[in-house]
Design an enzyme around this catalytic site. Sequence first.
Site, PDB file in Angstrom:
ATOM      1  N   ASP A  64      28.714  28.197 -16.322  1.00  0.00           N
ATOM      2  CA  ASP A  64      27.798  28.882 -15.408  1.00  0.00           C
ATOM      3  C   ASP A  64      26.482  29.202 -16.106  1.00  0.00           C
ATOM      4  O   ASP A  64      26.431  29.370 -17.327  1.00  0.00           O
ATOM      5  CB  ASP A  64      28.380  30.235 -14.961  1.00  0.00           C
ATOM      6  CG  ASP A  64      29.669  30.070 -14.196  1.00  0.00           C
ATOM      7  OD1 ASP A  64      29.914  28.974 -13.697  1.00  0.00           O
ATOM      8  OD2 ASP A  64      30.411  31.062 -14.131  1.00  0.00           O
TER       9      ASP A  64
HETATM   10  N1  URA Z   1      34.876  30.173 -15.813  1.00  0.00           N
HETATM   11  C1  URA Z   1      33.833  30.815 -15.267  1.00  0.00           C
HETATM   12  O1  URA Z   1      34.009  31.719 -14.456  1.00  0.00           O
HETATM   13  N2  URA Z   1      32.601  30.451 -15.625  1.00  0.00           N
HETATM   14  C2  URA Z   1      32.352  29.480 -16.539  1.00  0.00           C
HETATM   15  O2  URA Z   1      31.187  29.204 -16.840  1.00  0.00           O
HETATM   16  C3  URA Z   1      33.457  28.817 -17.090  1.00  0.00           C
HETATM   17  C4  URA Z   1      34.710  29.180 -16.720  1.00  0.00           C
END
Ligand code: URA
Length: 336
Positions: free
Chosen positions: A109
């Site tokens: 993310d």
């Molecule tokens: N899980 C999440 O919530 N975000 C990420 O970036 C990776 C795994």
Amino acid sequence: MLERLQKLIAEAGIAARRKAEQLIEAGAVTVNGVVVTELGTKADPETDHIRVDGRPINPLLRDREKIYVLLNKPRGYLSATRDPLNRPLAIDLLPKNIQKKVHTVGRLDFNTEGLLILTNDGALTDAVTRAGFVEKTYHAKVKGHPSDEQIERLRRGITIDRRRLAPADIRQLDLTDHDNVWYEVRLTQGRNQQVRKMFDATGHSVVKLRRVRIGAIDDSGLKVGVFRVLTPAEVRALMTGKPSPKTPAARVGAGQNRERPRPGGRGKKDSTAAPKQRGTEAKSGSGASPRPRGKSGGSAGRKSATTNRQGSPATRSGGRPLKPGGARRPVTRKTR
Ligand code: URA
């Protein structure tokens, strides 16, 4: 040698194997001028002329040098190759001459920090993103204190977006303040925002998230915003789905790498602002914060440095950090 078309398309760096299959089914692939839509069709890149969307891929297969980069992505960078909103991209942190050649392996993310692999090798992408094959480990700072029962439910696997999650390995790490708890979460599947959604389901949202390990490769010595080239041994380990070391938490020494409180920042939420400094390549012996290791710990083949596209050695420790000070890892408190 005859090989499946989807494998050749992936190796040419056009698309990962699953996407290559879609391209074949959509009629975008020709072999010697004939459209091929049947999955499993084989071709010989030495003798057959293969095109994807009209573009010949034989030269790409011949001349291609594989690139495997491990980046410690800062928060505020997108793991995509382009963004209509013009936000900073993780690939912007790589040298210009490879930015256009690689894609990110899976996603982190925008506000998640940590390890991200970038490559032009569709086969590696397939291996690392295949469910159940390469474990990913996250450290999550969670608001408030989830109950033992809530964590146990997450371990067993809850249903998110109408799909049941596989069981997850979750252990509590050292508490950094009264308002938050750190957890280590190990997943063998990678649903969209999985860690955040898991904790959201408990009513205790994730306020900070960091990916600290992909398979046997961890982030020791690789500062945030810094990249290095994966060693051939590391690439092999990822391709074969070699399991992670089973007791990584024990390798984190007490008192080391504790998150430092920031002025006025106890339990503060992630900032969405992009970091100001750019990434650098890891330099040998440049004094990255050390992380204690046990005898069995460490990345596969980490010591056998390889070279990057410019021919300079790829080495293990970091260049300039994006944020001064502040060692970043919580300390293991108890394990299960
Ligand atoms: N899980 C999440 O919530 N975000 C990420 O970036 C990776 C795994």
